[in-house]
Design an enzyme around this catalytic site. Sequence first.
Site, mmCIF file in Angstrom:
data_model
loop_
_atom_site.group_PDB
_atom_site.id
_atom_site.type_symbol
_atom_site.label_atom_id
_atom_site.label_comp_id
_atom_site.label_asym_id
_atom_site.label_seq_id
_atom_site.Cartn_x
_atom_site.Cartn_y
_atom_site.Cartn_z
ATOM 1 N N ASN A 1 11.347 -1.021 -6.834
ATOM 2 C CA ASN A 1 11.482 -1.185 -8.272
ATOM 3 C C ASN A 1 10.655 -0.219 -9.099
ATOM 4 O O ASN A 1 10.959 0.050 -10.248
ATOM 5 C CB ASN A 1 11.098 -2.624 -8.643
ATOM 6 C CG ASN A 1 9.748 -3.036 -8.062
ATOM 7 O OD1 ASN A 1 9.529 -2.921 -6.850
ATOM 8 N ND2 ASN A 1 8.853 -3.497 -8.893
ATOM 9 N N TYR A 2 9.541 0.298 -8.529
ATOM 10 C CA TYR A 2 8.600 1.062 -9.336
ATOM 11 C C TYR A 2 8.805 2.562 -9.261
ATOM 12 O O TYR A 2 9.338 3.082 -8.292
ATOM 13 C CB TYR A 2 7.152 0.739 -8.954
ATOM 14 C CG TYR A 2 6.575 -0.300 -9.879
ATOM 15 C CD1 TYR A 2 6.179 0.062 -11.164
ATOM 16 C CD2 TYR A 2 6.476 -1.619 -9.503
ATOM 17 C CE1 TYR A 2 5.673 -0.883 -12.037
ATOM 18 C CE2 TYR A 2 5.972 -2.575 -10.376
ATOM 19 C CZ TYR A 2 5.574 -2.192 -11.642
ATOM 20 O OH TYR A 2 5.084 -3.123 -12.505
ATOM 21 N N ASP B 1 -12.580 16.106 -3.124
ATOM 22 C CA ASP B 1 -13.473 16.768 -2.170
ATOM 23 C C ASP B 1 -14.007 18.003 -2.884
ATOM 24 O O ASP B 1 -13.350 19.034 -2.930
ATOM 25 C CB ASP B 1 -12.653 17.133 -0.921
ATOM 26 C CG ASP B 1 -13.508 17.766 0.163
ATOM 27 O OD1 ASP B 1 -14.683 18.076 -0.105
ATOM 28 O OD2 ASP B 1 -12.982 17.960 1.271
ATOM 29 N N PHE C 1 0.901 -1.160 0.000
ATOM 30 C CA PHE C 1 0.000 0.000 0.000
ATOM 31 C C PHE C 1 0.937 1.206 0.000
ATOM 32 O O PHE C 1 1.440 1.607 1.044
ATOM 33 C CB PHE C 1 -0.896 0.003 1.239
ATOM 34 C CG PHE C 1 -1.999 -0.997 1.167
ATOM 35 C CD1 PHE C 1 -1.744 -2.344 1.392
ATOM 36 C CD2 PHE C 1 -3.289 -0.618 0.861
ATOM 37 C CE1 PHE C 1 -2.757 -3.281 1.305
ATOM 38 C CE2 PHE C 1 -4.305 -1.552 0.769
ATOM 39 C CZ PHE C 1 -4.045 -2.884 0.997
ATOM 40 N N ASP C 2 1.183 1.728 -1.177
ATOM 41 C CA ASP C 2 2.330 2.608 -1.290
ATOM 42 C C ASP C 2 2.114 3.980 -0.651
ATOM 43 O O ASP C 2 3.066 4.710 -0.434
ATOM 44 C CB ASP C 2 2.764 2.729 -2.743
ATOM 45 C CG ASP C 2 3.353 1.404 -3.238
ATOM 46 O OD1 ASP C 2 4.257 0.898 -2.571
ATOM 47 O OD2 ASP C 2 2.891 0.873 -4.255
ATOM 48 N N TYR D 1 6.405 6.065 -10.082
ATOM 49 C CA TYR D 1 5.104 6.607 -10.447
ATOM 50 C C TYR D 1 5.213 8.109 -10.615
ATOM 51 O O TYR D 1 5.854 8.783 -9.812
ATOM 52 C CB TYR D 1 4.063 6.305 -9.371
ATOM 53 C CG TYR D 1 3.851 4.833 -9.110
ATOM 54 C CD1 TYR D 1 2.952 4.101 -9.869
ATOM 55 C CD2 TYR D 1 4.554 4.185 -8.103
ATOM 56 C CE1 TYR D 1 2.762 2.746 -9.629
ATOM 57 C CE2 TYR D 1 4.370 2.831 -7.858
ATOM 58 C CZ TYR D 1 3.471 2.116 -8.624
ATOM 59 O OH TYR D 1 3.285 0.788 -8.391
ATOM 60 N N ASP E 1 -22.208 18.115 2.112
ATOM 61 C CA ASP E 1 -20.758 18.175 1.933
ATOM 62 C C ASP E 1 -20.280 16.738 1.744
ATOM 63 O O ASP E 1 -20.284 15.942 2.685
ATOM 64 C CB ASP E 1 -20.111 18.821 3.160
ATOM 65 C CG ASP E 1 -18.641 19.144 2.922
ATOM 66 O OD1 ASP E 1 -18.125 18.808 1.833
ATOM 67 O OD2 ASP E 1 -18.009 19.725 3.813
ATOM 68 N N ASP F 1 1.475 2.460 3.611
ATOM 69 C CA ASP F 1 2.550 1.710 4.254
ATOM 70 C C ASP F 1 3.754 2.591 4.574
ATOM 71 O O ASP F 1 4.337 2.497 5.656
ATOM 72 C CB ASP F 1 3.016 0.553 3.358
ATOM 73 C CG ASP F 1 2.072 -0.642 3.374
ATOM 74 O OD1 ASP F 1 1.060 -0.586 4.093
ATOM 75 O OD2 ASP F 1 2.347 -1.625 2.654
ATOM 76 N N GLY F 2 4.136 3.383 3.584
ATOM 77 C CA GLY F 2 5.379 4.122 3.792
ATOM 78 C C GLY F 2 5.297 5.587 3.449
ATOM 79 O O GLY F 2 6.192 6.361 3.789
ATOM 80 N N HIS G 1 -2.003 -2.848 -10.104
ATOM 81 C CA HIS G 1 -1.791 -1.566 -9.417
ATOM 82 C C HIS G 1 -3.175 -0.936 -9.325
ATOM 83 O O HIS G 1 -3.787 -0.692 -10.369
ATOM 84 C CB HIS G 1 -0.930 -0.602 -10.233
ATOM 85 C CG HIS G 1 0.382 -1.147 -10.668
ATOM 86 N ND1 HIS G 1 1.581 -0.650 -10.216
ATOM 87 C CD2 HIS G 1 0.710 -2.128 -11.549
ATOM 88 C CE1 HIS G 1 2.581 -1.306 -10.787
ATOM 89 N NE2 HIS G 1 2.082 -2.203 -11.601
#
Lengths: 660, 660
Positions: free
Chosen positions: A392-393, A452, A322-323, A395, A594, A326-327, A445
């Site tokens: 490795n990826y 919003d 969970f990019d 984005y 809202d 997670d980090g 992916h």
Amino acid sequence: MVTHPFKILSVEETRIARDVVLSLYPDHVVDFREIYLQEPEKELMKQYLDLEHAAQPGQSPSSKRPPRLAKCQYDIIGSDKIPSYHESVIDVELKKRVRHEIVGKEHQASLTLWEFQHLVEACKQSKEFQDAIADFKLPDGFELVVEPWPYGGLDFGAESRRFFQGLCFAQDTRNKNADSNFYAYPLPVIPVMDAHLKKIVRIDRLATGGKGDSFTGQTHSPRVLDHCQSAEYVPELVSGGTRKDVKPINITQPEGPSFKVIDESFVEWQKWSFRVSFNPREGAVLHDVRYDGRSILYRMSISEMTVPYADARPPFHRKQAFDFGDGGAGNCANNLSLGCDCLGVIKYFDAVIVSSDGEPKVHPNVICLHEQDNGIGWKRELVVQFIITLANYEYVFAYKLDTAGGITLEVRATGIVSVVNIDPGKTSDYGNVVSGGVLAQNHQHIFAARIDPAIDGHKNSVTYEESHPVPQNPTTNPQGNFYEIRKTLVSESAGLDANPIDHRVFKIVNPSKKNPHSGNPVGYKFSPLPTQKLLAAPGSIQSQRALFTNHHVWVTKYRDDELYAAGRYTLQSQLEVGGVHDMAARKENVADEDLVVWNVFGLTHNPRVEDWPVMPVEIYQVHFKPSDFFERNPAIDFPSTKNTASVLVEKEGGECCNKL
Amino acid sequence: MVTHPFKILSVEETRIARDVVLSLYPDHVVDFREIYLQEPEKELMKQYLDLEHAAQPGQSPSSKRPPRLAKCQYDIIGSDKIPSYHESVIDVELKKRVRHEIVGKEHQASLTLWEFQHLVEACKQSKEFQDAIADFKLPDGFELVVEPWPYGGLDFGAESRRFFQGLCFAQDTRNKNADSNFYAYPLPVIPVMDAHLKKIVRIDRLATGGKGDSFTGQTHSPRVLDHCQSAEYVPELVSGGTRKDVKPINITQPEGPSFKVIDESFVEWQKWSFRVSFNPREGAVLHDVRYDGRSILYRMSISEMTVPYADARPPFHRKQAFDFGDGGAGNCANNLSLGCDCLGVIKYFDAVIVSSDGEPKVHPNVICLHEQDNGIGWKRELVVQFIITLANYEYVFAYKLDTAGGITLEVRATGIVSVVNIDPGKTSDYGNVVSGGVLAQNHQHIFAARIDPAIDGHKNSVTYEESHPVPQNPTTNPQGNFYEIRKTLVSESAGLDANPIDHRVFKIVNPSKKNPHSGNPVGYKFSPLPTQKLLAAPGSIQSQRALFTNHHVWVTKYRDDELYAAGRYTLQSQLEVGGVHDMAARKENVADEDLVVWNVFGLTHNPRVEDWPVMPVEIYQVHFKPSDFFERNPAIDFPSTKNTASVLVEKEGGECCNKL
């Protein structure tokens, strides 16, 4: 000058927050994870933005300004050495903690890059692991590389400790190039570290078989890399050398850009205005997006991305990142540099990050802003872009605003596909053999964007419209050419799907304001990309922790601090908690309310040989377009100028201009 | 130098063909419609291309060259004044007719622009029509504009004559600007001309009502334009003036382009090579597309587009254009000019067109070729582009080749939505009221591209692959994360559909050649856009004449001269004859065969107010990507250069370069 509420914390503000936290724990070790802006409550911001835009947009009024708040995430190490994870909000003007929470042990804090470093160290210290590597008999000149990964979903029934895993490769050091592609040499072993003990506690052996081989059988020879092949991507190492016949394309803006940046956060360009901020989790965020002063969005961000792998052999089910959760995508943002990523006249924005002692540091050039030509049909767009590298990826995320009032969210995926070792001559149901000994595993992916809206105000509704055939009949469709548009209001928070075959279009509208020509409520529309959802079996860990992937569109009622599609805590999660699935399940009224719209899209990536060693970019775009928001095409007043810098291949010249 | 078989006919060759035809009809009037290259039979071309590429690609070998043939389309006016329509093929070297066909009366030849002019003249001559216009009491300074249209599908049972219809508007001449937007003032009348008589034979009165009004009721006042509003788009007339704050973006290529053009038709760029040609029907066509000498496509073209309107009120069902078959996209190609359409270093290609006496004329700058930067993830692409203007609409078609071996087909739609008059204050089920008195009718644009592949040779197959979930089970999917790829061979010619939810990917492969890494057949893949199909009721005229819209993908066996998705004759058709539906219905073997792939996609366009007065561009892209065709990413040898022309907004500078 008053600091604008959406502006990121300065180094000074960050330091104040750090000091407040430290002052509260004089007798403990405090390990900081993050300190960043806690965005103000929307109720306060609404009033403030009204004031700002009534006066001078881009300036920050001093009255009614919400407090400047810092979100601090940190571990407190007690005398028993077992850390507890805390989240506090510090008012940096009052120098006071205003909110505090000790997060339950059922959740794991997001990882930090120094925890990754601990894994690398622990591998060095582990004799068992070093012995395992020695068994592989690496070729001369090859050295071990351990690539730290989050542990993925914790197996049901497994003890809940904080783990990290390492994917292992070997690098050819004879190249004397730190970027020599070690992914070409995958080693069939995964060390697992207990993060609190900082010790390798298990070594998973990976199967290297192909079709018909067992999940766990160790079929490889000791010399497991002998059938692997060099696959370099850095230009100086590429086999055959690089092309010599590529001539430069230069983009120049002799009169400078058409945009203006005020106070390092407020951007004005071609009737658009917005604030840009940056945080460790989401990266670049747009706030208060307006056109000609009219409000369109309160906030826009990339909320989450999950990358599950489909290799059925344990422990590959735990390859699921969970990019954002997670980090932190922001933490992985590249420091961009001139002439490499964007062309033309570039404005860069910096971020502030902290190290584990809470000391803030400027993280330079994490966002770039530039204008570009996009060809015929209103040629200009403004691009707010950030790039993240995750193992490795790679984005590339961009928000693109155009002169016709459109907002495009763009995601580019490139980088190196994740690979494992496969025995010579075998093929697999779990991926494609892209080079000798290299199996590129099938994966997905899946991204979630959070929109919003504030279409001419905060009370909005979502409808979807479809176009349907009508049987030929004398009364309504005598010649058979008629089709009808069916409109459905989303009255309750829910998950909904793309339906391109019926041309389903989602509209976010302000039901209280009508377009004077059409009589329709003013709005923005988008067609969700009809991409494949998560393929993991329902009930599996991969699926349970990514419930946000169940639908392409979610509509939820706005609540402060609900920013994350897969929930606040994704690391090692077994179930999505507090994510968009839970928000929708509240079944709240979202008509004339809202509300927040979440858009989920992705890529099923069954690798091809051409994805090796670096995959060509895959591009995803979601277009938000005004739909009866304006009274005409807002770009109609864009001048039709002839570009004088373009030339013919052979001769100079050229006459009149194409109109459009 | 020998003329290459794919090169368009020169002015001289065209004149020879014309003269041969004229010599055959000494006693008749010959009205030419088109003269253009009759492409050689593929069997002959295969041998010829092999020779060419074995010797020097771009040069034309003199042996085995197929004959240079001209396709001539013309009317022969007999003594009874009734024309018959002929199609002949002339060998321009032998100066001899080698094929001849008198086309049956059940078909109509494609229209010519001079037939459109006849309609305008006939309107001037028709007292009945002039009286009808006079009834409308145009405001002072307004003048009638008749916009000729094809007649659309002939109603079932109607007498088969050759008709044209005119959409009528008024132009405000007080602007003294020929581009003043007359579409803002629609008149509710359509004159119909018999093309052989060149006389207005009927005047259709249009309803102007809204919801609940009858199909035919004449509800408008005599002063039918009084509630219409000016809606100018040319910069000098735009209300409020044009923006003053747009600064130039210049693209310069100081070392020139990276492409080479040989013999005005052969293009080489970054390992790609292809021939480009142009014909009156399809516009720009790519031939013999290769990468590093390896064949990928024999031919690529845009084959057809239909634009049906959904207003249920007669005669609007006859608003259905076939913009390639009815009048020829090539005939409507704009003459491009420097600095207006593309930026950078531009190469233009010319075409040759004939007037009704068969006299050829150079049609300059109908195709442009240029390189552009496309951002991260192999940055360069080469664009072959042409732009057509069809009455209100403007389409930009581009073939884009990229350094990663990809071919993108791009269609941009812009221009002015087609509108009719609506009474003040009313709204409609048939479209959106985009301005006073102006109803923009709902419609679709459905395109067909024709891809004639030659993946490492002419015997190819098509398979489609889908990714499917697998229930969690101990044997094949113990952790639930596995998904399977299912492959299906298209063995017989057929129509097939997009299926993005199962990630359906079509692959065009050469089953005789395997990728050495993966063992898969070499190929190219594409994911058809899952756009809505034709909405007109099955059996209706709109539907019957556009059977090609029934599927997103068609796979048919190759036959010479089968180029047109909706069949050779679309003008006034009531049924698609000889189109891709018929080709597929032959149920021929297409496995390991010379096959053709047709890709159908489109846009359901329910106009929004922002589409007025000129719609912002809608962009559609289909990506053809190598899939195990190469042995690695073919762009991996692209150099990583830092662009030195880019600058910071405020200061000069910049350090190291982003790798990818």
